[in-house]
Write a protein that holds these residues in place. Structure first.
Motif, mmCIF file in Angstrom:
data_model
loop_
_atom_site.group_PDB
_atom_site.id
_atom_site.type_symbol
_atom_site.label_atom_id
_atom_site.label_comp_id
_atom_site.label_asym_id
_atom_site.label_seq_id
_atom_site.Cartn_x
_atom_site.Cartn_y
_atom_site.Cartn_z
ATOM 1 N N SER A 79 0.943 -1.321 -0.145
ATOM 2 C CA SER A 79 0.092 0.068 -0.060
ATOM 3 C C SER A 79 1.024 1.393 -0.079
ATOM 4 C CB SER A 79 -1.024 0.041 1.143
ATOM 5 O OG SER A 79 -0.068 0.148 2.518
ATOM 6 N N LYS A 83 0.486 3.957 -3.120
ATOM 7 C CA LYS A 83 0.231 5.418 -2.709
ATOM 8 C C LYS A 83 1.194 6.340 -3.235
ATOM 9 C CE LYS A 83 -1.793 5.017 1.789
ATOM 10 N NZ LYS A 83 -1.735 5.151 3.193
ATOM 11 N N LYS A 86 0.315 6.048 -7.573
ATOM 12 C CA LYS A 86 -0.904 6.657 -8.109
ATOM 13 C C LYS A 86 -0.990 7.719 -9.061
ATOM 14 C CE LYS A 86 -4.144 4.853 -4.811
ATOM 15 N NZ LYS A 86 -5.382 5.094 -3.859
ATOM 16 N N TYR A 172 -5.903 -6.570 -5.075
ATOM 17 C CA TYR A 172 -6.245 -5.449 -4.045
ATOM 18 C C TYR A 172 -5.782 -4.204 -5.184
ATOM 19 C CZ TYR A 172 -6.067 -1.913 -0.376
ATOM 20 O OH TYR A 172 -6.381 -0.683 0.434
ATOM 21 N N ASN A 173 -4.596 -4.200 -5.520
ATOM 22 C CA ASN A 173 -4.363 -2.970 -6.584
ATOM 23 C C ASN A 173 -5.046 -2.781 -7.737
ATOM 24 O OD1 ASN A 173 -2.083 -2.657 -4.508
ATOM 25 N ND2 ASN A 173 -0.495 -3.684 -5.725
ATOM 26 N N LYS A 176 -8.173 -1.259 -6.612
ATOM 27 C CA LYS A 176 -8.123 0.190 -6.435
ATOM 28 C C LYS A 176 -7.991 1.317 -7.824
ATOM 29 C CE LYS A 176 -7.116 1.566 -2.496
ATOM 30 N NZ LYS A 176 -7.880 2.431 -1.173
ATOM 31 N N MET A 179 -11.493 1.452 -9.603
ATOM 32 C CA MET A 179 -12.395 2.035 -8.962
ATOM 33 C C MET A 179 -12.076 3.628 -8.881
ATOM 34 S SD MET A 179 -13.941 0.182 -5.770
ATOM 35 C CE MET A 179 -12.323 -0.273 -4.907
ATOM 36 N N ALA A 180 -10.686 3.881 -9.293
ATOM 37 C CA ALA A 180 -10.557 5.435 -9.343
ATOM 38 C C ALA A 180 -10.526 5.896 -10.601
ATOM 39 C CB ALA A 180 -8.986 5.535 -8.795
ATOM 40 N N SER A 188 -4.099 12.141 -6.049
ATOM 41 C CA SER A 188 -3.642 11.312 -4.665
ATOM 42 C C SER A 188 -2.287 11.441 -4.098
ATOM 43 C CB SER A 188 -3.993 9.724 -5.190
ATOM 44 O OG SER A 188 -2.752 9.509 -6.076
#
Length: 191
Positions: A79, A83, A86, A172-173, A176, A179-180, A188
């Motif tokens: 994560s 971050k 992004k 998971y990535n 993310k 959805m973005a 971000s």
């Protein structure tokens, strides 16, 4: 076309090495610790000693605890990387890469980090396993010879666990990123 994604993934890892280096080190150390614990738990020499059943049970519990904390550690470091990246992924999206293409690049990055982490971690785990077994024998007071062996089942179980962890972090990535929207990805880094 896959060759392009592989090259792009390799370039991303090299250009973001200040982010990927802690992730790779965390993966390597985690693989090494898990393999060492798994190989000690499967050591046949410990089963024949007094209290070997209790020691085997304690090592099994230690294996479960290490597996749990390894999952948390790798998800946390993953994560941290995502971050920081992004904005870069948002630029890719604005420049015309579809999210499925970004997912392919991320998939190849995951493959590269998996093979580096598991390969180097298992190599170091095999080397340090003998030292840890000697230390365990010293603590328990055993005076037996310690044969050097490579636990094939331990290697397989380690690769399976970390393969599952890396696939879960990739999913998971991907979720993310799906959805973005690109503007969110660009902003971000400032958030």
């Amino acid at each position: 076309m896959n060759n392009l994604y592989r090259k792009l993934a390799w370039i991303n890892i090299k250009s973001n090495k200040h982010f990927y280096l802690p992730y790779l080190l965390a993966g390597i150390v985690s693989v090494m610790m898990f393999y060492c614990m798994r190989a000690m738990q499967g050591n046949k020499g410990l089963k024949g000693v007094r209290g070997g059943d209790i020691l085997g049970f304690i090592l099994t519990l230690g294996l479960i605890v290490i597996g749990f904390f390894v999952c948390i550690l790798l998800f946390y470091t993953n994560s941290f990387i995502m971050k920081r990246r992004k904005k870069e992924l948002g630029v890719y999206n604005i420049l015309g890469m579809e999210k499925r293409h970004i997912a392919k690049v991320m998939f190849w990055e995951m493959i590269v980090t998996f093979f580096i982490s598991v390969g180097v971690g298992l190599l170091l785990g095999v080397l340090f396993h003998k030292f840890l077994t000697m230390f365990l024998y010293y603590l328990t007071g055993l005076e037996e010879q310690i044969p050097f062996y490579i636990s094939k089942y331990g290697c397989l179980q380690t690769a399976e666990l970390f393969g599952g962890i890396y696939i879960a972090t990739f999913c998971y990535n991907f979720m993310k990123i799906q959805m973005a929207n690109p503007i969110e990805l660009l902003r971000s880094a400032n958030t």
